[in-house]
Design a protein around this motif. Structure first.
Motif, PDB file in Angstrom:
ATOM      1  N   GLU A 399     -18.768  25.360  -0.355  1.00 53.25           N
ATOM      2  CA  GLU A 399     -17.921  26.242   0.455  1.00 53.25           C
ATOM      3  C   GLU A 399     -18.741  27.436   0.917  1.00 53.25           C
ATOM      4  OE1 GLU A 399     -14.477  27.372  -1.777  1.00 53.25           O
ATOM      5  OE2 GLU A 399     -13.326  25.632  -1.143  1.00 53.25           O
ATOM      6  N   ASN A 400     -18.851  27.594   2.238  1.00 53.19           N
ATOM      7  CA  ASN A 400     -19.611  28.700   2.829  1.00 53.19           C
ATOM      8  C   ASN A 400     -21.016  28.788   2.238  1.00 53.19           C
ATOM      9  OD1 ASN A 400     -19.888  30.832   4.642  1.00 53.19           O
ATOM     10  ND2 ASN A 400     -19.268  32.359   3.132  1.00 53.19           N
ATOM     11  N   GLY A 401     -21.640  27.617   2.069  1.00 47.99           N
ATOM     12  CA  GLY A 401     -23.004  27.568   1.558  1.00 47.99           C
ATOM     13  C   GLY A 401     -23.137  27.732   0.063  1.00 47.99           C
ATOM     14  N   VAL A 402     -22.009  27.783  -0.648  1.00 50.34           N
ATOM     15  CA  VAL A 402     -22.038  27.989  -2.104  1.00 50.34           C
ATOM     16  C   VAL A 402     -21.528  26.727  -2.802  1.00 50.34           C
ATOM     17  CG1 VAL A 402     -21.102  29.335  -4.028  1.00 50.34           C
ATOM     18  CG2 VAL A 402     -21.724  30.476  -1.889  1.00 50.34           C
ATOM     19  N   PHE A 403     -22.303  26.211  -3.750  1.00 48.40           N
ATOM     20  CA  PHE A 403     -21.881  25.071  -4.554  1.00 48.40           C
ATOM     21  C   PHE A 403     -20.720  25.500  -5.454  1.00 48.40           C
ATOM     22  CE2 PHE A 403     -22.651  23.044  -8.839  1.00 48.40           C
ATOM     23  CZ  PHE A 403     -22.041  21.825  -8.531  1.00 48.40           C
ATOM     24  N   LYS A 404     -19.564  24.829  -5.293  1.00 48.10           N
ATOM     25  CA  LYS A 404     -18.363  25.210  -6.048  1.00 48.10           C
ATOM     26  C   LYS A 404     -18.106  24.330  -7.267  1.00 48.10           C
ATOM     27  CE  LYS A 404     -16.094  28.112  -4.669  1.00 48.10           C
ATOM     28  NZ  LYS A 404     -16.201  29.575  -4.791  1.00 48.10           N
ATOM     29  N   GLY A 405     -18.551  23.055  -7.221  1.00 43.05           N
ATOM     30  CA  GLY A 405     -18.310  22.179  -8.349  1.00 43.05           C
ATOM     31  C   GLY A 405     -18.220  20.738  -7.898  1.00 43.05           C
ATOM     32  N   LEU A 406     -17.788  19.862  -8.805  1.00 45.49           N
ATOM     33  CA  LEU A 406     -17.742  18.431  -8.508  1.00 45.49           C
ATOM     34  C   LEU A 406     -16.548  17.771  -9.172  1.00 45.49           C
ATOM     35  CD1 LEU A 406     -18.838  16.881 -11.312  1.00 45.49           C
ATOM     36  CD2 LEU A 406     -20.985  17.850 -10.542  1.00 45.49           C
ATOM     37  N   GLY A 407     -16.217  16.576  -8.698  1.00 42.97           N
ATOM     38  CA  GLY A 407     -15.103  15.827  -9.264  1.00 42.97           C
ATOM     39  C   GLY A 407     -15.139  14.389  -8.778  1.00 42.97           C
ATOM     40  N   PHE A 408     -14.109  13.644  -9.125  1.00 41.91           N
ATOM     41  CA  PHE A 408     -14.010  12.237  -8.738  1.00 41.91           C
ATOM     42  C   PHE A 408     -12.670  11.993  -8.053  1.00 41.91           C
ATOM     43  CE2 PHE A 408     -16.880  12.467 -12.348  1.00 41.91           C
ATOM     44  CZ  PHE A 408     -17.942  11.676 -11.940  1.00 41.91           C
ATOM     45  N   PHE A 409     -12.659  11.048  -7.106  1.00 39.31           N
ATOM     46  CA  PHE A 409     -11.417  10.755  -6.392  1.00 39.31           C
ATOM     47  C   PHE A 409     -11.321   9.272  -6.077  1.00 39.31           C
ATOM     48  CE2 PHE A 409     -14.561  11.404  -3.122  1.00 39.31           C
ATOM     49  CZ  PHE A 409     -14.211  10.534  -2.094  1.00 39.31           C
ATOM     50  N   ASN A 410     -10.085   8.786  -5.919  1.00 38.80           N
ATOM     51  CA  ASN A 410      -9.824   7.389  -5.570  1.00 38.80           C
ATOM     52  C   ASN A 410      -9.289   7.236  -4.155  1.00 38.80           C
ATOM     53  OD1 ASN A 410      -9.160   7.690  -8.712  1.00 38.80           O
ATOM     54  ND2 ASN A 410      -9.996   5.651  -8.349  1.00 38.80           N
ATOM     55  N   LEU A 411      -8.604   8.274  -3.674  1.00 37.69           N
ATOM     56  CA  LEU A 411      -7.911   8.183  -2.392  1.00 37.69           C
ATOM     57  C   LEU A 411      -8.495   9.201  -1.419  1.00 37.69           C
ATOM     58  CD1 LEU A 411      -4.320   8.091  -3.907  1.00 37.69           C
ATOM     59  CD2 LEU A 411      -5.634   6.127  -3.108  1.00 37.69           C
ATOM     60  N   ASN A 412      -8.662   8.792  -0.159  1.00 37.70           N
ATOM     61  CA  ASN A 412      -9.299   9.672   0.827  1.00 37.70           C
ATOM     62  C   ASN A 412      -8.552  10.981   1.036  1.00 37.70           C
ATOM     63  OD1 ASN A 412     -11.568   8.153   1.382  1.00 37.70           O
ATOM     64  ND2 ASN A 412     -10.525   6.897   2.909  1.00 37.70           N
TER      65      ASN A 412
END
Length: 456
Positions: A399-412
């Motif tokens: 976000e705005n050039g800043v790494f915010k985090g990560l996660g996993f998803f199944n649905l678009n």
């Protein structure tokens, strides 16, 4: 090992309720390994509002087994497990009450996903199971039936483990299962591990993490730890009581989680800081003639680099390729030292920026295209990579050039809806290490999918 359960009851006065349906999913932290689902004849009336809520009525339960007929199976499937439930106090109390009626003292350690969610996913509008999983984009079917609610709790618990960067859930589970800690056989530990990409955690007998690592083949990497003869490996071999792991599917996710969790947990056998992971950086500056120059230099913490490199050789290789790909000048990229034209101009592969023949505006457009491609400064985007299963993907949020985090998803829709995306993402620290990890991975993996976001 966890026994994730949900219980439907008759309702009624406190401690006089009876079970009408029970679902238990035995979960090893990665997948469901056993399950038990059954209607139960409570031998008492069901409150009308409960019938309306669950759809379970007395006619459905007439031929269902009574609790004493399923009690043995419940004991077996929850043996050596931590009970996990949404509002665990209620489910655990109901189970203990039913067993007490049979003259049996039922005791299990327990975890409540309501309390865990309040800690790991703060500021939610509601922590009721239905509203919480909807906010997290977790699909749920058969709401207010034991199986549907228990399965939703499995998916929620999996997300909570992902978000627990201090690994307190895992460490506590090892402390609560001391049988597995006595005289561990290294060969048995290796045999229990998969050959997958992820982060692994080596624990001592108290459950404390003494080493964190990442690998594209966890089994192979642990085997190396247990067969090496160096001083650190021998100390790890002597102290190890258990090895847990977290599948990531994505090597990028594994690199980011390893970096974050070493800083969070400070394991005794990891280096305290990993600042030496990159040594050189690419910088830019505008010269007196208005041309953007590029320069490879030793990393300077006071400057903002375009991208970073593990060594000078990889930096030089990057620049040489960029000169070809973007038709850049060797002189203005610091590769060719001269006061006159660069070598590429002499062989008609440079447009002449080195001798002021090409207009700065035209030359700078190509340099800016290179910078835009290799830097995520001021960008709002999601990097999409493989997940832990065929139908899953990983997401790294910028976000705005800043790494915010990560996660996993199944649905678009979970990543196209920014509110849902920010909820499923595990917040992580943005620092020079994460910037280097992401940028160098993007350089090496040109086919990695990125989605630019229209931010709210």
């Amino acid at each position: 090992m966890y026994a994730i359960l949900d219980i439907e009851t008759t309702g009624g006065k406190f401690n006089e309720e009876g079970i009408t349906e029970i679902a238990i999913y035995k979960y090893d932290g990665h997948e469901v390994v056993d399950q038990f689902i059954s209607l139960v004849n409570p031998e008492r009336d069901i409150q009308p509002f409960v019938v309306n809520l669950t759809g379970i009525n007395s006619n459905m339960l007439r031929n269902a087994p009574k609790f004493y007929e399923v009690a043995k199976r419940i004991i077996e499937i929850t043996e050596d497990c931590i009970l996990v439930a949404h509002n665990a106090d209620f489910d655990y109390r109901i189970l203990c009450t039913e067993f007490r009626r049979l003259g049996y003292d039922y005791e299990r350690p327990s975890l409540c996903t309501v309390e865990l969610s309040k800690n790991l996913i703060p500021d939610q509008a509601s922590y009721s199971l239905g509203k919480l999983v909807r906010a997290l984009g977790i699909p749920v079917s058969d709401r207010h039936r034991a199986s549907g609610d228990a399965l939703a709790t499995v998916k929620l618990f999996k997300m909570l483990i992902d978000k627990d960067s201090t690994k307190s859930i895992i460490q506590e589970s090892i402390r609560l299962n001391p049988k597995k800690q006595l005289e561990p056989k290294l060969i048995d530990i290796i045999a229990s591990l998969p050959s997958i990409t992820g982060v692994y955690y080596i624990h001592n007998a108290q459950g404390d993490i003494i080493y964190i690592g990442k690998s594209k083949n966890i089994k192979k990497r642990i085997n190396q730890h247990f067969t090496n003869n160096n001083h650190k490996s021998k100390r790890i071999q002597h102290q190890v009581a258990a090895v847990t792991y977290e599948a990531t599917g994505s090597e990028l996710v594994a690199l980011l989680k390893e970096s974050e969790e070493i800083k969070q947990n400070k394991p005794k056998y990891n280096r305290a800081l990993r600042r030496t992971v990159f040594t050189h950086a690419l910088y830019s500056f505008k010269d007196n003639n208005g041309y953007i120059n590029l320069k490879i230099d030793i990393v300077d913490g006071r400057k903002n680099p375009i991208t970073t490199f593990s060594n000078r050789e990889s930096a030089k290789s990057f620049i040489e390729k960029a000169i070809t790909d973007y038709s850049l000048c060797q002189k203005l990229t610091g590769i060719y030292k001269t006061k006159n034209s660069c070598f590429n101009y002499d062989i008609k592969m440079c447009e002449g920026a080195c001798i002021l023949k090409e207009a700065p505006e035209d030359y700078n457009k190509r340099v800016e295209a290179l910078i835009h491609k290799n830097s995520y400064k001021n960008k709002n985007m999601v990097i999409v990579d493989v997940g832990r299963a065929v139908d899953e993907r990983s997401a790294i949020l910028i976000e705005n050039g800043v790494f915010k985090g990560l996660g996993f998803f199944n649905l678009n829709y979970q990543i196209s809806n920014i509110e849902v995306l920010e909820t499923i993402i595990t917040p992580m620290e943005n620092n020079r290490d994460t910037q280097h990890i992401i940028q160098s991975f993007l350089r090496r993996n040109k086919r990695l999918k990125t989605i630019e976001l229209n931010h709210k």
